[in-house]
Design a protein around this motif. Structure first.
Motif: not given
Length: 60
Positions: A1-24
């Protein structure tokens, strides 16, 4: 079986980058639309052209 190697930080990082983009984007809009930061723009142009008269006609 395939193992889940992601730690789930990608959505959080995308949210932070999106917020910074809106502020700019908001800051850029305020700077280019003339609002905010207390700068008033005023242009006063006063040009006086010299008086020019035609030379007198020669007699003859």
């Amino acid at each position: 079986m395939a193992e889940n190697s992601g730690n789930g930080s990608t959505p959080v990082l995308a949210f932070i980058v999106g917020g910074l983009l809106v502020v700019v984007a908001v800051i850029a809009f305020m700077m280019y639309s003339g609002g905010g930061f207390g700068q008033s723009k005023s242009v006063d142009v006063n040009i006086k052209a010299p008086d020019i008269s035609m030379p007198a006609k020669p007699a003859g």
